[in-house]
Design a protein around this motif. Sequence first.
Motif, short mmCIF file in Angstrom:
data_model
loop_
_atom_site.label_atom_id
_atom_site.label_comp_id
_atom_site.label_asym_id
_atom_site.label_seq_id
_atom_site.Cartn_x
_atom_site.Cartn_y
_atom_site.Cartn_z
N PHE A 196 0.86 -1.17 0.00
CA PHE A 196 0.00 0.00 0.00
C PHE A 196 0.91 1.23 0.00
O PHE A 196 1.92 1.27 0.69
CB PHE A 196 -0.89 0.02 1.24
N PHE A 197 0.51 2.22 -0.78
CA PHE A 197 1.34 3.43 -0.87
C PHE A 197 0.45 4.66 -0.73
O PHE A 197 -0.64 4.72 -1.32
CB PHE A 197 2.08 3.48 -2.21
N PHE A 198 0.93 5.62 0.05
CA PHE A 198 0.20 6.86 0.31
C PHE A 198 1.07 8.00 -0.23
O PHE A 198 2.14 8.29 0.30
CB PHE A 198 -0.11 6.99 1.80
N GLN A 199 0.56 8.64 -1.27
CA GLN A 199 1.36 9.51 -2.12
C GLN A 199 1.63 10.88 -1.51
O GLN A 199 0.74 11.50 -0.93
CB GLN A 199 0.63 9.67 -3.46
N ASP A 200 2.87 11.34 -1.69
CA ASP A 200 3.22 12.74 -1.47
C ASP A 200 3.15 13.43 -2.82
O ASP A 200 3.84 13.02 -3.75
CB ASP A 200 4.62 12.84 -0.88
N HIS A 201 2.30 14.44 -2.93
CA HIS A 201 2.20 15.17 -4.19
C HIS A 201 2.43 16.66 -3.98
O HIS A 201 1.86 17.50 -4.67
CB HIS A 201 0.83 14.93 -4.84
N GLY A 202 3.25 16.96 -2.98
CA GLY A 202 3.59 18.36 -2.74
C GLY A 202 2.57 19.14 -1.95
O GLY A 202 2.69 20.35 -1.80
N CYS A 203 1.54 18.46 -1.46
CA CYS A 203 0.50 19.11 -0.66
C CYS A 203 0.50 18.53 0.75
O CYS A 203 0.69 17.33 0.92
CB CYS A 203 -0.88 18.90 -1.28
N PRO A 204 0.26 19.35 1.77
CA PRO A 204 0.32 18.87 3.15
C PRO A 204 -0.93 18.11 3.58
O PRO A 204 -1.67 18.52 4.48
CB PRO A 204 0.50 20.16 3.96
N VAL A 205 -1.18 16.99 2.94
CA VAL A 205 -2.30 16.11 3.31
C VAL A 205 -1.89 15.30 4.54
O VAL A 205 -0.73 14.90 4.69
CB VAL A 205 -2.65 15.17 2.14
N GLN A 206 -2.86 15.07 5.43
CA GLN A 206 -2.60 14.28 6.64
C GLN A 206 -3.36 12.96 6.59
O GLN A 206 -4.45 12.87 6.01
CB GLN A 206 -3.04 15.06 7.88
N TYR A 207 -2.78 11.95 7.24
CA TYR A 207 -3.40 10.63 7.37
C TYR A 207 -3.37 10.21 8.83
O TYR A 207 -2.53 10.66 9.63
CB TYR A 207 -2.66 9.58 6.55
N ARG A 208 -4.30 9.31 9.18
CA ARG A 208 -4.29 8.67 10.50
C ARG A 208 -5.19 7.44 10.45
O ARG A 208 -5.97 7.25 9.51
CB ARG A 208 -4.76 9.63 11.60
N ASN A 209 -5.08 6.59 11.46
CA ASN A 209 -5.97 5.45 11.65
C ASN A 209 -6.17 4.64 10.36
O ASN A 209 -7.27 4.51 9.85
CB ASN A 209 -7.33 5.91 12.20
N ILE A 210 -5.06 4.10 9.87
CA ILE A 210 -5.11 3.27 8.66
C ILE A 210 -4.91 1.81 9.08
O ILE A 210 -3.91 1.48 9.73
CB ILE A 210 -4.01 3.67 7.66
N TRP A 211 -5.85 0.95 8.72
CA TRP A 211 -5.70 -0.47 9.02
C TRP A 211 -6.30 -1.31 7.89
O TRP A 211 -7.14 -0.84 7.13
CB TRP A 211 -6.32 -0.86 10.37
N VAL A 212 -5.79 -2.52 7.79
CA VAL A 212 -6.24 -3.43 6.74
C VAL A 212 -6.56 -4.80 7.35
O VAL A 212 -5.82 -5.30 8.19
CB VAL A 212 -5.18 -3.55 5.63
N LEU A 213 -7.70 -5.35 6.95
CA LEU A 213 -8.16 -6.64 7.46
C LEU A 213 -8.19 -7.65 6.31
O LEU A 213 -9.02 -7.51 5.41
CB LEU A 213 -9.55 -6.51 8.07
N PRO A 214 -7.29 -8.65 6.31
CA PRO A 214 -7.37 -9.69 5.27
C PRO A 214 -8.68 -10.46 5.40
O PRO A 214 -9.13 -10.77 6.51
CB PRO A 214 -6.17 -10.60 5.59
N ILE A 215 -9.30 -10.76 4.27
CA ILE A 215 -10.61 -11.45 4.31
C ILE A 215 -10.62 -12.64 3.35
O ILE A 215 -11.67 -13.02 2.84
CB ILE A 215 -11.78 -10.50 3.98
N GLU A 216 -9.49 -13.26 3.12
CA GLU A 216 -9.46 -14.47 2.30
C GLU A 216 -10.42 -15.50 2.86
O GLU A 216 -10.41 -15.79 4.07
CB GLU A 216 -8.05 -15.05 2.21
N GLY A 217 -11.23 -16.05 2.00
CA GLY A 217 -12.13 -17.12 2.40
C GLY A 217 -13.36 -16.66 3.14
O GLY A 217 -14.17 -17.45 3.58
N LYS A 218 -13.54 -15.32 3.26
CA LYS A 218 -14.69 -14.80 4.01
C LYS A 218 -15.73 -14.27 3.04
O LYS A 218 -15.39 -13.78 1.98
CB LYS A 218 -14.26 -13.69 4.97
#
Length: 342
Positions: free
Chosen positions: A320-342
């Motif tokens: 997963f990649f979160f891009q820097d494009h020269g703008c002061p964008v902020q991120y927080r609370n990023i999570w991923v849940l694998p769901i294979e077979g669900k």
Amino acid sequence: MTRCCLFWVVLIGAGAAAAIALAGAPAEIDVQGLYEGSCKDAKGVESKLEVRVVAQGKGEYKAFIRQSLPDGKLAKPVLDGKTDGAAVVFEGRAGEVEWKAAFADGAIKGSCGQGCTLELKRVERKPASLGAKPPEGAIVLLPPDPKSSDEMTKRKGKDGTEPEWKVFEDGGVLVPKGGMSSKRTLDGSFKLHVEFKCPFMPAGRGQGRGNSGVYLPNGDEIQVLDSFGMDTYLGGGCGGIYKYKDPDTMEELPPPAPDKPPFRFTLASLPPGQWQTYDIEYRVPMQDGKPAGRPRVTVYHNGIKIHDNFELKGSGKRPFFFQDHGCPVQYRNIWVLPIEGK
């Protein structure tokens, strides 16, 4: 990809970030926003109004109105706003109806035709999944209050040094120079939760207004942009699958000129300076335990479904990649849940 933002405005607080050259005028970030209210005619019959007031820089604004008429139809007047001393005045026409209003103290009041009055109040909508806690089995890429992250890596500069990890009081992390990537890669299905905040850049236009992006394992980008009442190209707005699919929830207005295309923006976007959410379900067809076909995505932007089981073009296994494009964008609370077979 798109052109870089021309300047940085780091948003520390809603009131502190506004910059306006007109002395005594209301701060632009305090005027811009989402408003709700009604237009009432001389007989007391009301029509509901939802209005997006968008700062254009130098004390000028656009107000995009959605008016629910008694016959069930929807009117979409567009007003021009301009700072006048300590006030902001709005004017415009929709057919034969003339609209006039003024902003003061978080509200807009005025007239919406002869004998009709309007009153709007500024509102702040919060997505239902904002602050969602990672479920059992989820991989936390960026904690809600991230002093650091064991699951995220920053791109090093040419001199081999890592960019600064800047954290704000509300847990937001300024996307580092060069962007940030997950250390893990996933080749199966998952649910991804992302919280982001676009900066307030009233003089910016198009791709130069809060630009970033969330890259999926197949290489496709879910665009991050300040698209609150701002037009852009196919897939280039907030929530777009970059350059080839717009969100399903788009507002379309008549062309600004006969030789111009319709003006379009996404209705799911919130104003800059407010936290927004992506909830992405990414499904990979499997055969004999291996990926067998193109992934499909369902995406919710601020709780609104903007892509429904859409087949992506590419496939692959990337971080997963979160891009820097020269703008002061902020991120927080990023999570991923694998769901294979669900």
